[in-house]
Design an enzyme around this catalytic site. Structure first.
Site, short mmCIF file in Angstrom:
data_model
loop_
_atom_site.label_atom_id
_atom_site.label_comp_id
_atom_site.label_asym_id
_atom_site.label_seq_id
_atom_site.Cartn_x
_atom_site.Cartn_y
_atom_site.Cartn_z
N GLY A 46 0.50 -0.73 -0.01
CA GLY A 46 0.30 -0.28 -0.28
C GLY A 46 0.75 1.31 -0.11
CD GLN A 51 3.59 5.70 3.05
OE1 GLN A 51 2.71 5.32 1.63
NE2 GLN A 51 4.46 5.10 3.03
CB CYS A 93 5.41 2.10 7.23
SG CYS A 93 5.02 3.57 6.64
CG LEU A 94 6.46 0.89 1.10
CD1 LEU A 94 5.72 1.37 -0.57
CD2 LEU A 94 7.60 0.14 0.88
CG HIS A 135 -0.23 1.57 7.08
ND1 HIS A 135 0.45 1.19 7.88
CD2 HIS A 135 0.24 1.73 6.76
CE1 HIS A 135 1.77 1.45 7.73
NE2 HIS A 135 1.24 2.07 7.04
CD GLU A 136 -1.00 2.76 2.84
OE1 GLU A 136 -0.05 3.40 2.67
OE2 GLU A 136 -0.74 1.27 3.10
CG HIS A 139 0.82 6.86 5.55
ND1 HIS A 139 1.63 7.36 5.69
CD2 HIS A 139 0.59 5.90 5.35
CE1 HIS A 139 2.89 5.94 6.20
NE2 HIS A 139 2.42 5.52 5.27
NI NI Z 1 3.00 3.28 5.57
#
Ligand code: NI
Length: 163
Positions: A46, A51, A93-94, A135-136, A139
């Site tokens: 995701g 991000q 998480c990226l 989660h997204e 963000h």
């Molecule tokens: Ni993330």
């Protein structure tokens, strides 16, 4: 198409609250394509626009094993259905490479969102998809996995990230 640069914790731009998408145009299409390409290149499941330093409410997800089922959510909004049945899940998480944080979230939710044409949809995701979309959406609110940690664990992780 191009691969975008992903902001890394503790970059303060990750704390920006994203704005509602109001114009559904070609640039929204292009951004979602680039975000999907970036997510696949980084082996993520995701990615939120936040991000990649674009502060609009746009999220891409692919939780399929074969990485061939891209999902795009514009202005996603969760209505919690069952707040009593929180299910813990180890999340990565990226934007925080190497981190794995256990977060407990409702595993049954009602989700409202628009597609790239601005058409509105509703669904009831469960399991990994429910975890991932929450989660997204975090963000988009400027919230990160580290916010679920104790202050001590958070400062350890921050020291590691800035070293
Ligand atoms: Ni993330």
């Amino acid at each position: 198409m191009s691969i975008l640069k992903i902001l890394k914790y503790p970059d303060p731009r990750l704390r920006t609250v994203a704005k509602e998408v109001e114009i559904f145009d070609k640039s929204l299409d292009n951004l979602s394509t680039d975000m999907l390409e970036t997510m696949y290149a980084e082996n993520g499941i995701g990615l939120a626009a936040t991000q990649v330093d674009v502060h609009i409410r746009l999220v891409v997800i692919d939780i399929s094993d074969d990485r061939d089922t891209p999902l795009i959510f514009v202005n996603p909004e969760v209505k919690i259905l069952d707040n009593k049945s929180l299910v813990p899940c180890e999340e990565g998480c990226l934007s925080i490479p190497g981190a794995s944080v256990e977060v407990s979230r409702p595993d049954k939710i009602e989700l409202h969102w628009s597609d790239l044409k601005g058409k509105q949809h509703k669904s009831n995701p469960e399991g990994l998809l429910a975890v991932c979309i929450q989660h997204e959406i975090d963000h988009l609110e400027g919230k990160l996995l580290v916010d679920y940690l104790s202050p001590l664990k958070r400062s350890r992780l921050k020291n590691r990230a800035t070293r």
